[in-house]
Design a protein around this motif. Structure first.
Motif, mmCIF file in Angstrom:
data_model
loop_
_atom_site.group_PDB
_atom_site.id
_atom_site.type_symbol
_atom_site.label_atom_id
_atom_site.label_comp_id
_atom_site.label_asym_id
_atom_site.label_seq_id
_atom_site.Cartn_x
_atom_site.Cartn_y
_atom_site.Cartn_z
ATOM 1 N N TYR A 49 0.812 -1.213 0.000
ATOM 2 C CA TYR A 49 0.000 0.000 0.000
ATOM 3 C C TYR A 49 0.845 1.263 0.000
ATOM 4 O O TYR A 49 0.321 2.369 -0.078
ATOM 5 C CB TYR A 49 -0.926 0.033 1.219
ATOM 6 C CG TYR A 49 -1.976 -1.046 1.233
ATOM 7 C CD1 TYR A 49 -2.655 -1.408 0.080
ATOM 8 C CD2 TYR A 49 -2.300 -1.703 2.409
ATOM 9 C CE1 TYR A 49 -3.617 -2.397 0.095
ATOM 10 C CE2 TYR A 49 -3.267 -2.696 2.430
ATOM 11 C CZ TYR A 49 -3.925 -3.033 1.268
ATOM 12 O OH TYR A 49 -4.875 -3.998 1.290
ATOM 13 N N ALA A 50 2.146 1.118 0.088
ATOM 14 C CA ALA A 50 3.040 2.269 0.232
ATOM 15 C C ALA A 50 2.848 3.283 -0.886
ATOM 16 O O ALA A 50 2.776 4.491 -0.626
ATOM 17 C CB ALA A 50 4.493 1.810 0.297
ATOM 18 N N GLU A 51 2.763 2.827 -2.112
ATOM 19 C CA GLU A 51 2.634 3.764 -3.238
ATOM 20 C C GLU A 51 1.339 4.557 -3.163
ATOM 21 O O GLU A 51 1.327 5.759 -3.439
ATOM 22 C CB GLU A 51 2.748 3.025 -4.559
ATOM 23 C CG GLU A 51 4.152 2.501 -4.814
ATOM 24 C CD GLU A 51 4.314 1.844 -6.163
ATOM 25 O OE1 GLU A 51 3.387 1.930 -7.004
ATOM 26 O OE2 GLU A 51 5.382 1.243 -6.378
ATOM 27 N N ASP A 66 4.218 11.193 -8.822
ATOM 28 C CA ASP A 66 4.942 10.274 -9.709
ATOM 29 C C ASP A 66 6.444 10.305 -9.438
ATOM 30 O O ASP A 66 7.106 9.267 -9.455
ATOM 31 C CB ASP A 66 4.665 10.625 -11.177
ATOM 32 C CG ASP A 66 3.215 10.392 -11.561
ATOM 33 O OD1 ASP A 66 2.580 9.511 -10.949
ATOM 34 O OD2 ASP A 66 2.725 11.096 -12.462
ATOM 35 N N GLN A 67 6.960 11.478 -9.173
ATOM 36 C CA GLN A 67 8.385 11.617 -8.871
ATOM 37 C C GLN A 67 8.721 10.873 -7.571
ATOM 38 O O GLN A 67 9.748 10.195 -7.493
ATOM 39 C CB GLN A 67 8.740 13.097 -8.745
ATOM 40 C CG GLN A 67 10.187 13.364 -8.439
ATOM 41 C CD GLN A 67 10.448 14.857 -8.258
ATOM 42 O OE1 GLN A 67 9.549 15.679 -8.355
ATOM 43 N NE2 GLN A 67 11.702 15.193 -7.979
ATOM 44 N N LEU A 68 7.867 10.981 -6.584
ATOM 45 C CA LEU A 68 8.108 10.301 -5.308
ATOM 46 C C LEU A 68 7.954 8.791 -5.442
ATOM 47 O O LEU A 68 8.706 8.036 -4.823
ATOM 48 C CB LEU A 68 7.168 10.833 -4.235
ATOM 49 C CG LEU A 68 7.458 12.248 -3.755
ATOM 50 C CD1 LEU A 68 6.399 12.709 -2.769
ATOM 51 C CD2 LEU A 68 8.830 12.328 -3.112
ATOM 52 N N ILE A 69 6.999 8.351 -6.232
ATOM 53 C CA ILE A 69 6.817 6.910 -6.447
ATOM 54 C C ILE A 69 8.064 6.335 -7.112
ATOM 55 O O ILE A 69 8.559 5.271 -6.727
ATOM 56 C CB ILE A 69 5.562 6.623 -7.310
ATOM 57 C CG1 ILE A 69 4.289 7.059 -6.580
ATOM 58 C CG2 ILE A 69 5.492 5.158 -7.700
ATOM 59 C CD1 ILE A 69 4.017 6.346 -5.293
ATOM 60 N N GLU A 70 8.589 7.044 -8.097
ATOM 61 C CA GLU A 70 9.813 6.601 -8.772
ATOM 62 C C GLU A 70 10.975 6.530 -7.772
ATOM 63 O O GLU A 70 11.737 5.554 -7.757
ATOM 64 C CB GLU A 70 10.157 7.568 -9.913
ATOM 65 C CG GLU A 70 11.354 7.156 -10.723
ATOM 66 C CD GLU A 70 11.113 5.912 -11.553
ATOM 67 O OE1 GLU A 70 12.087 5.175 -11.767
ATOM 68 O OE2 GLU A 70 9.965 5.674 -11.958
ATOM 69 N N ALA A 71 11.100 7.521 -6.920
ATOM 70 C CA ALA A 71 12.161 7.526 -5.910
ATOM 71 C C ALA A 71 11.968 6.384 -4.918
ATOM 72 O O ALA A 71 12.933 5.739 -4.499
ATOM 73 C CB ALA A 71 12.180 8.867 -5.182
ATOM 74 N N HIS A 72 10.725 6.118 -4.552
ATOM 75 C CA HIS A 72 10.429 5.021 -3.624
ATOM 76 C C HIS A 72 10.828 3.686 -4.238
ATOM 77 O O HIS A 72 11.409 2.838 -3.559
ATOM 78 C CB HIS A 72 8.936 5.023 -3.265
ATOM 79 C CG HIS A 72 8.509 3.851 -2.447
ATOM 80 N ND1 HIS A 72 8.908 3.675 -1.145
ATOM 81 C CD2 HIS A 72 7.737 2.781 -2.760
ATOM 82 C CE1 HIS A 72 8.389 2.548 -0.685
ATOM 83 N NE2 HIS A 72 7.671 1.990 -1.652
ATOM 84 N N ARG A 73 10.529 3.499 -5.500
ATOM 85 C CA ARG A 73 10.897 2.245 -6.173
ATOM 86 C C ARG A 73 12.412 2.065 -6.230
ATOM 87 O O ARG A 73 12.909 0.948 -6.175
ATOM 88 C CB ARG A 73 10.310 2.206 -7.579
ATOM 89 C CG ARG A 73 8.811 2.016 -7.566
ATOM 90 C CD ARG A 73 8.232 2.008 -8.951
ATOM 91 N NE ARG A 73 6.785 1.855 -8.887
ATOM 92 C CZ ARG A 73 5.974 2.122 -9.882
ATOM 93 N NH1 ARG A 73 6.451 2.560 -11.038
ATOM 94 N NH2 ARG A 73 4.677 1.954 -9.746
ATOM 95 N N GLU A 74 13.138 3.165 -6.337
ATOM 96 C CA GLU A 74 14.595 3.075 -6.347
ATOM 97 C C GLU A 74 15.148 2.773 -4.953
ATOM 98 O O GLU A 74 16.222 2.190 -4.830
ATOM 99 C CB GLU A 74 15.202 4.373 -6.876
ATOM 100 C CG GLU A 74 14.942 4.589 -8.349
ATOM 101 C CD GLU A 74 15.398 5.954 -8.844
ATOM 102 O OE1 GLU A 74 16.011 6.707 -8.066
ATOM 103 O OE2 GLU A 74 15.131 6.255 -10.016
ATOM 104 N N GLU A 75 14.427 3.175 -3.907
ATOM 105 C CA GLU A 75 14.880 2.948 -2.536
ATOM 106 C C GLU A 75 14.748 1.496 -2.116
ATOM 107 O O GLU A 75 15.570 0.990 -1.362
ATOM 108 C CB GLU A 75 14.073 3.808 -1.553
ATOM 109 C CG GLU A 75 14.370 5.271 -1.616
ATOM 110 C CD GLU A 75 13.455 6.090 -0.710
ATOM 111 O OE1 GLU A 75 12.634 5.502 0.037
ATOM 112 O OE2 GLU A 75 13.553 7.323 -0.756
ATOM 113 N N ILE A 76 13.694 0.818 -2.593
ATOM 114 C CA ILE A 76 13.484 -0.564 -2.161
ATOM 115 C C ILE A 76 14.297 -1.503 -3.038
ATOM 116 O O ILE A 76 14.550 -1.221 -4.212
ATOM 117 C CB ILE A 76 11.977 -0.952 -2.213
ATOM 118 C CG1 ILE A 76 11.386 -0.751 -3.613
ATOM 119 C CG2 ILE A 76 11.190 -0.166 -1.199
ATOM 120 C CD1 ILE A 76 9.955 -1.215 -3.742
#
Length: 130
Positions: A49-51, A66-76
């Motif tokens: 549910y994070a996104e 969208d920018q934050l979702i992309e950054a989140h995907r790079e973090e995990i």
């Protein structure tokens, strides 16, 4: 770039919003908002549910979700990296932990077979003697 949670918290603070105001606006519990701001997405009941939570939070503080979702995907850690790690573990003859089995079932089977064999021997001897 800062972590997603830090970016969101910084944006909220620059807007002068309290967690209570954000909770009312997004309908996300204050405890969950703290988890997001701490960037501790594993602490969520369901990390999938994070996104959605990031998107709701970002929209509330007028930030590009969208920018934050992309950054989140790079973090995990990526799914592909975990697959490659598993393949390497098999190539190195390392036993994966999920394949180690308990030997209790085998031990129980041996004991039961022993009892059956001894019982059969006693029965045969009883039949022959009497």
């Amino acid at each position: 770039m800062n972590l997603v949670g830090q970016v969101l918290k910084g944006r909220r603070e620059r807007l002068g919003m309290t967690l209570a105001e954000l909770e009312h606006q997004t309908h996300i519990k204050r405890q969950t908002l703290r988890v997001i701001e701490d960037n501790d997405f594993e602490a969520l009941n369901n990390a999938n549910y994070a996104e959605g939570l990031i998107t709701k939070y970002a929209n509330a503080v007028n930030f590009d979700a969208d920018q934050l979702i992309e950054a989140h995907r790079e973090e995990i850690p990526s799914y592909q990296n975990s697959i490659n790690a598993s393949i390497q573990a098999f190539k190195q003859d390392e036993k994966p932990t999920y394949r180690s089995k308990s030997k209790e079932a085998l031990q129980l089977l041996v004991v039961i077979c022993g009892v059956v064999i001894i019982t059969a021997i006693i029965w045969i001897l009883a039949v022959l003697i009497f």
